[in-house]
Design an enzyme around this catalytic site. Structure first.
Site, mmCIF file in Angstrom:
data_model
loop_
_atom_site.group_PDB
_atom_site.id
_atom_site.type_symbol
_atom_site.label_atom_id
_atom_site.label_comp_id
_atom_site.label_asym_id
_atom_site.label_seq_id
_atom_site.Cartn_x
_atom_site.Cartn_y
_atom_site.Cartn_z
ATOM 1 N N PRO A 1 28.153 44.322 29.899
ATOM 2 C CG PRO A 1 29.337 43.407 31.779
ATOM 3 C CD PRO A 1 27.935 43.763 31.383
ATOM 4 C CG ASN A 2 33.589 43.421 28.165
ATOM 5 O OD1 ASN A 2 34.358 44.335 28.141
ATOM 6 N ND2 ASN A 2 33.805 42.507 29.371
ATOM 7 N NE ARG B 1 35.146 39.036 25.412
ATOM 8 C CZ ARG B 1 34.108 38.653 26.278
ATOM 9 N NH1 ARG B 1 32.987 39.319 26.199
ATOM 10 N NH2 ARG B 1 34.406 37.906 27.071
ATOM 11 C CE1 TYR C 1 30.423 35.570 24.061
ATOM 12 C CE2 TYR C 1 32.642 36.167 23.743
ATOM 13 C CZ TYR C 1 31.792 35.623 24.420
ATOM 14 O OH TYR C 1 31.932 35.438 25.675
ATOM 15 C CG ASN D 1 24.348 38.712 26.447
ATOM 16 O OD1 ASN D 1 24.846 38.810 27.240
ATOM 17 N ND2 ASN D 1 24.555 38.501 25.045
ATOM 18 C CB ALA E 1 31.286 38.946 32.993
ATOM 19 C CG ASP F 1 18.309 41.096 44.899
ATOM 20 O OD1 ASP F 1 18.150 39.873 44.932
ATOM 21 O OD2 ASP F 1 19.051 41.544 45.818
ATOM 22 C CD GLU G 1 20.318 34.021 32.200
ATOM 23 O OE1 GLU G 1 21.514 33.537 32.393
ATOM 24 O OE2 GLU G 1 19.385 33.688 33.091
ATOM 25 C CG HIS H 1 24.011 33.547 28.455
ATOM 26 N ND1 HIS H 1 24.768 34.418 29.049
ATOM 27 C CD2 HIS H 1 22.956 33.093 29.263
ATOM 28 C CE1 HIS H 1 24.309 34.750 30.127
ATOM 29 N NE2 HIS H 1 23.122 33.863 30.373
ATOM 30 C CB ILE H 2 26.015 35.289 21.922
ATOM 31 C CG1 ILE H 2 25.451 36.345 21.843
ATOM 32 C CG2 ILE H 2 26.774 34.822 20.382
ATOM 33 C CD1 ILE H 2 26.186 37.640 21.406
ATOM 34 N NE ARG I 1 32.702 30.856 26.844
ATOM 35 C CZ ARG I 1 32.577 32.096 26.854
ATOM 36 N NH1 ARG I 1 31.391 32.595 26.541
ATOM 37 N NH2 ARG I 1 33.716 32.951 27.164
#
Length: 155
Positions: A10-11, A18, A23, A79, A82, A92, A103, A105-106, A112
């Site tokens: 999402p996003n 954004r 980012y 990625n 949220a 799961d 996984e 994350h930028i 944070r």
């Protein structure tokens, strides 16, 4: 040619607009092009998917697990946005599909807000790349390819 799935949650469709101070200014299309170039350099191809809907991400992970078992996929760069901090279902799915997932994350989520410090995905992930900007996707691709080559039987 080996294949990787680049999965964005999402996003992430809002990349470039954004919070660019956090980012960066690269768009999702820029990230996907970066991933394609990195994969091609390593003799691989990528499929890219972004969704704001958890169920679509779950279905993609399930399908990735089937493709991995069939030898048609090396793994997933994820990625989850949220959903990283909220989704037991994605955790799961990763475990159930038994597909290697890195996984990504930028931003450095540990620098944070406190709610971003916990990941439901990390315990199920093959690896984690955090805080390297969009270059984290390249690091994840390289890691998955190296992992797959180490696991491949000798000729």
């Amino acid at each position: 040619m080996s294949k990787l799935l680049i999965l964005n949650g999402p996003n992430l469709n809002l990349l470039g607009q954004r919070e660019p101070a956090l980012y960066g200014t690269d768009t999702l299309a820029d990230v996907e092009a970066l991933c394609r170039r990195a994969a091609e350099r390593l003799g691989c191809s990528v499929e890219c998917l972004q969704s704001n809907h958890e169920g679509v991400l779950l279905d993609a992970i399930h399908e990735a697990g089937r493709a991995f078992k069939a030898g048609a996929l090396l793994g997933v760069v994820l990625n989850a946005g949220a959903y990283t901090h909220t989704s037991v279902a994605l955790h799961d799915a990763i475990k159930g599909a038994a597909v290697p997932v890195v996984e990504v994350h930028i931003s450095n989520v540990h620098a944070r807000e406190p709610f971003r410090h916990h990941s439901y995905l990390s315990p199920a992930a093959a690896g984690i790349v955090v805080g390297f900007g969009v270059d984290g996707y390249v690091l994840a691709i390289e890691g998955l390819v190296r992992r797959a080559r180490r696991a491949a039987p000798a000729p």
